[in-house]
Design an enzyme around this catalytic site. Structure first.
Site, PDB file in Angstrom:
ATOM      1  N   HIS A 268       0.841  -1.200   0.000  1.00 15.02           N
ATOM      2  CA  HIS A 268       0.000   0.000   0.000  1.00 15.02           C
ATOM      3  C   HIS A 268       0.878   1.253   0.000  1.00 15.02           C
ATOM      4  O   HIS A 268       1.014   1.909  -1.018  1.00 15.02           O
ATOM      5  CB  HIS A 268      -0.920  -0.066   1.222  1.00 15.02           C
ATOM      6  N   HIS A 307      -1.786   0.032 -11.697  1.00 15.19           N
ATOM      7  CA  HIS A 307      -2.667   0.394 -10.583  1.00 15.19           C
ATOM      8  C   HIS A 307      -3.932  -0.451 -10.674  1.00 15.19           C
ATOM      9  O   HIS A 307      -4.391  -0.742 -11.779  1.00 15.19           O
ATOM     10  CB  HIS A 307      -3.029   1.883 -10.655  1.00 15.19           C
ATOM     11  N   ASP A 363       3.325   6.965  -7.337  1.00 16.27           N
ATOM     12  CA  ASP A 363       4.572   6.659  -6.641  1.00 16.27           C
ATOM     13  C   ASP A 363       5.796   6.706  -7.536  1.00 16.27           C
ATOM     14  O   ASP A 363       6.922   6.633  -7.050  1.00 16.27           O
ATOM     15  CB  ASP A 363       4.481   5.275  -5.991  1.00 16.27           C
TER      16      ASP A 363
HETATM   17  N1  ACO Z   1       5.429  -4.348 -13.756  1.00 20.03           N
HETATM   18  C1  ACO Z   1       5.323  -5.344 -14.675  1.00 20.03           C
HETATM   19  N2  ACO Z   1       4.167  -5.971 -14.961  1.00 20.03           N
HETATM   20  C2  ACO Z   1       3.077  -5.581 -14.305  1.00 20.03           C
HETATM   21  C3  ACO Z   1       3.121  -4.535 -13.334  1.00 20.03           C
HETATM   22  C4  ACO Z   1       4.347  -3.913 -13.084  1.00 20.03           C
HETATM   23  N3  ACO Z   1       4.438  -2.921 -12.199  1.00 20.03           N
HETATM   24  N4  ACO Z   1       1.872  -4.361 -12.835  1.00 20.03           N
HETATM   25  C5  ACO Z   1       1.076  -5.246 -13.463  1.00 20.03           C
HETATM   26  N5  ACO Z   1       1.811  -5.982 -14.361  1.00 20.03           N
HETATM   27  C6  ACO Z   1       1.306  -6.983 -15.285  1.00 20.03           C
HETATM   28  C7  ACO Z   1       0.925  -8.261 -14.565  1.00 20.03           C
HETATM   29  O1  ACO Z   1       2.002  -9.163 -14.544  1.00 20.03           O
HETATM   30  C8  ACO Z   1      -0.215  -8.750 -15.439  1.00 20.03           C
HETATM   31  O2  ACO Z   1       0.342  -9.316 -16.593  1.00 20.03           O
HETATM   32  P1  ACO Z   1      -0.341 -10.632 -17.281  1.00 20.03           P
HETATM   33  O3  ACO Z   1      -1.741 -10.231 -17.618  1.00 20.03           O
HETATM   34  O4  ACO Z   1       0.512 -10.947 -18.462  1.00 20.03           O
HETATM   35  O5  ACO Z   1      -0.286 -11.696 -16.217  1.00 20.03           O
HETATM   36  C9  ACO Z   1      -0.924  -7.483 -15.885  1.00 20.03           C
HETATM   37  O6  ACO Z   1       0.084  -6.466 -15.847  1.00 20.03           O
HETATM   38  C10 ACO Z   1      -2.105  -7.069 -14.986  1.00 20.03           C
HETATM   39  O7  ACO Z   1      -1.610  -6.897 -13.655  1.00 20.03           O
HETATM   40  P2  ACO Z   1      -2.411  -7.249 -12.318  1.00 20.03           P
HETATM   41  O8  ACO Z   1      -1.437  -7.829 -11.350  1.00 20.03           O
HETATM   42  O9  ACO Z   1      -3.644  -8.019 -12.644  1.00 20.03           O
HETATM   43  O10 ACO Z   1      -2.859  -5.819 -11.827  1.00 20.03           O
HETATM   44  P3  ACO Z   1      -3.418  -5.482 -10.385  1.00 20.03           P
HETATM   45  O11 ACO Z   1      -4.480  -4.477 -10.598  1.00 20.03           O
HETATM   46  O12 ACO Z   1      -3.760  -6.692  -9.597  1.00 20.03           O
HETATM   47  O13 ACO Z   1      -2.129  -4.844  -9.669  1.00 20.03           O
HETATM   48  C11 ACO Z   1      -0.611  -3.282  -8.774  1.00 20.03           C
HETATM   49  C12 ACO Z   1      -1.966  -3.506  -9.446  1.00 20.03           C
HETATM   50  C13 ACO Z   1      -0.492  -4.133  -7.498  1.00 20.03           C
HETATM   51  C14 ACO Z   1      -0.476  -1.802  -8.396  1.00 20.03           C
HETATM   52  C15 ACO Z   1       0.503  -3.688  -9.767  1.00 20.03           C
HETATM   53  O14 ACO Z   1       0.373  -2.954 -10.966  1.00 20.03           O
HETATM   54  C16 ACO Z   1       1.893  -3.507  -9.167  1.00 20.03           C
HETATM   55  O15 ACO Z   1       2.362  -4.380  -8.452  1.00 20.03           O
HETATM   56  N6  ACO Z   1       2.580  -2.362  -9.474  1.00 20.03           N
HETATM   57  C17 ACO Z   1       3.867  -2.086  -8.923  1.00 20.03           C
HETATM   58  C18 ACO Z   1       3.744  -1.610  -7.462  1.00 20.03           C
HETATM   59  C19 ACO Z   1       3.258  -0.186  -7.375  1.00 20.03           C
HETATM   60  O16 ACO Z   1       3.727   0.703  -8.071  1.00 20.03           O
HETATM   61  N7  ACO Z   1       2.306   0.031  -6.456  1.00 20.03           N
HETATM   62  C20 ACO Z   1       1.775   1.368  -6.189  1.00 20.03           C
HETATM   63  C21 ACO Z   1       0.344   1.453  -6.528  1.00 20.03           C
HETATM   64  S1  ACO Z   1      -0.217   3.143  -6.270  1.00 20.03           S
HETATM   65  C22 ACO Z   1      -0.536   3.239  -4.591  1.00 20.03           C
HETATM   66  O17 ACO Z   1      -0.807   2.279  -3.926  1.00 20.03           O
HETATM   67  C23 ACO Z   1      -0.499   4.588  -3.935  1.00 20.03           C
END
Ligand code: ACO
Length: 449
Positions: A268, A307, A363
């Site tokens: 988070h 996100h 972020d």
């Molecule tokens: N880098 C590479 N690949 C990614 C990333 C990433 N940062 N985020 C998502 N993907 C990919 C996943 O592997 C998935 O690929 P696939 O369909 O081939 O399997 C696809 O994109 C969809 O991703 P999900 O995991 O389903 O997306 P979800 O909505 O569950 O996750 C999250 C969102 C947790 C924010 C994710 O994008 C992530 O981990 N990002 C990096 C961490 C981050 O920056 N967090 C801050 C969020 S903003 C906040 O909280 C204030």
């Protein structure tokens, strides 16, 4: 048959049910009538992590993730960042309307005059180990506030609610700064009523021997905007925690402490810290193509991208970018900015990321700005908690007025055994596996520990 309804046929019984649709949702309780036998409990909705469940009605924050829109009480985040201050936005979130000039004067006066914390709270902080994580200290400090203001338990009293809102928004920066000073082994700095909200926080963090610490305007402006950008984000993990805990009618300090605890988690509040670590590992723009290949091979994650709600450019990430240059002009240039910009450009040109709708989130750049201000990475989440306190308070206040408010109490799908016969200990059989890590001889306490 009403057109605003959903017809469900239960193929187990052949029976058809009509469930009203309102605001694009059906009420989970309307499913309860669906049952095979009359004495059955009835159907429930299963939604771990609430990914498709609206848990409340709210008029605080609107997000359209597909279009990349964020609004508070109907005002776009772009307008608020350009024209407002954090304290004005906090007022808007909590009271539902932008304040008039006299209302804002009174609000700012009240916040400014409640920034001090009881000396005993300072003693509580002094009791932490020198290397205690500042977020752990903030969590304890906010929880402890409830013991200093026991009247806040009267959550039905509008005056008490107002005072709790003021105290939380006023005192969280003081506790946040104390946690930093404790970590650094520096004396705590008391609030300065002559400074504005962002200036006062930076003064409590950085003041040394000077009579008054007045931070550079570029830094306080950027920090105030960062505060606005982080003030609320509808039903995220920590807000859900505040509402869930607050639904038991506990005092608002304890409910907000639950929000701080949720924000402490790396999924988070900790992502901007991870972005900085990633940029440092990349080291130079030449290494970006190789890094992106590793991301595509799923050996790495592109931190600060993607996100759960935004499937477009996070509007907050766009706004932050305007403040990077002024902050670096006022501080020291960081080569990480070039790496971040090049990384963003290349990822946005790459089908792998655009196909998955992965764009920079808030972020991606916030950590770079905090670092330029001289704030250590351990403090990033603590700084997130300062403005989010306004959002938590606004959501907590809204919940108190909700005629549908009830103690939060989800259901479960039970997967365990039933109706076993109790076995006396001497007759129990089973693998010799002992639960827990191997027993170790107790360590001799360290000197001074
Ligand atoms: N880098 C590479 N690949 C990614 C990333 C990433 N940062 N985020 C998502 N993907 C990919 C996943 O592997 C998935 O690929 P696939 O369909 O081939 O399997 C696809 O994109 C969809 O991703 P999900 O995991 O389903 O997306 P979800 O909505 O569950 O996750 C999250 C969102 C947790 C924010 C994710 O994008 C992530 O981990 N990002 C990096 C961490 C981050 O920056 N967090 C801050 C969020 S903003 C906040 O909280 C204030």
């Amino acid at each position: 048959m009403a057109t605003d309804s959903l017809t469900i046929t239960d193929n187990r019984t052949g029976q058809t049910y009509e469930v009203p649709i309102s605001d694009g949702t059906v009420r989970a309780m309307d499913l309860r009538q669906i049952k095979v036998d009359e004495d059955e409990f009835g159907m429930m909705a299963y939604d771990p992590a609430f990914t498709n469940t609206a848990s409340c009605r709210s008029s605080v924050t609107y997000i359209d993730g597909a279009a990349g829109i964020l609004e508070h009480r109907g005002y776009s985040i772009e307008q608020l960042c350009e024209k407002s201050t954090f304290l004005e936005v906090a007022y808007l979130l909590i009271f539902g309307e932008l304040p008039t000039a006299p209302q804002l004067d009174r609000w700012m006066f009240d916040i400014t005059h409640h920034t001090f914390v009881h000396e005993d709270l300072k003693h509580l902080f002094e009791g932490f180990r020198y290397d205690a994580h500042p977020m752990g200290m903030l969590l304890a400090g906010v929880g402890a506030l409830s013991t200093f203001y026991p009247d806040a338990k009267q959550i039905g009293d509008p005056e008490e609610r107002y005072m709790a809102a003021v105290r939380l928004i006023a005192k969280v920066p003081t506790l946040a700064a104390f946690s930093y000073r404790h970590n650094m082994g520096l004396p705590y700095v008391y609030p300065d009523n002559e400074l504005n909200y962002a200036e006062n926080f930076l003064s409590m963090v950085f003041k040394k021997t000077e009579d008054r610490h007045i931070p550079k305007e570029a830094l306080t402006k950027a920090l105030d905007v960062l505060f606005i950008l982080h003030a609320d984000h509808e039903q995220n993990c920590s807000t859900n925690a505040v509402r869930g805990v607050g639904s038991s009618d506990v005092d608002p300090y304890s409910a907000v402490a639950a929000g701080v605890a949720a924000l402490y988690g790396p999924l988070h509040g900790g992502a901007n810290e991870a972005v900085l670590r990633m940029l440092r590992r990349i080291e130079s723009p030449e290494n970006i193509p190789e890094f992106l290949e590793r991301v595509k091979q799923r050996d790495e994650k592109l931190m600060g991208f993607g996100h759960r709600v935004y499937k477009n450019y996070d509007p907050r990430a766009r706004i932050i970018q305007q403040y990077i240059e002024p902050v670096f002009e006022a501080t020291e240039y960081s080569p990480l900015v070039e790496i971040a910009r090049e990384l963003e450009k290349r990822a946005l040109d790459d089908e792998y990321f655009t196909e998955r709708k992965l764009y920079p989130n808030v972020d991606f750049y916030s950590g770079i700005i905090y670092e330029a201000m001289g704030i250590p990475t351990d403090m990033f989440t603590v700084i997130f908690a300062i403005p989010r306190t306004a959002g938590w308070v606004a959501q907590w206040m809204e919940m108190q007025e909700d005629p549908e408010k009830k103690i939060a109490r989800p259901r479960q799908i039970y997967t365990g055994e039933r109706e076993l016969e109790y076995v006396p200990i001497e007759q129990r059989e089973g693998p010799e596996k002992i639960v827990g890590p191997p027993a170790r001889r107790p360590k001799r306490p360290r000197r001074g520990a």
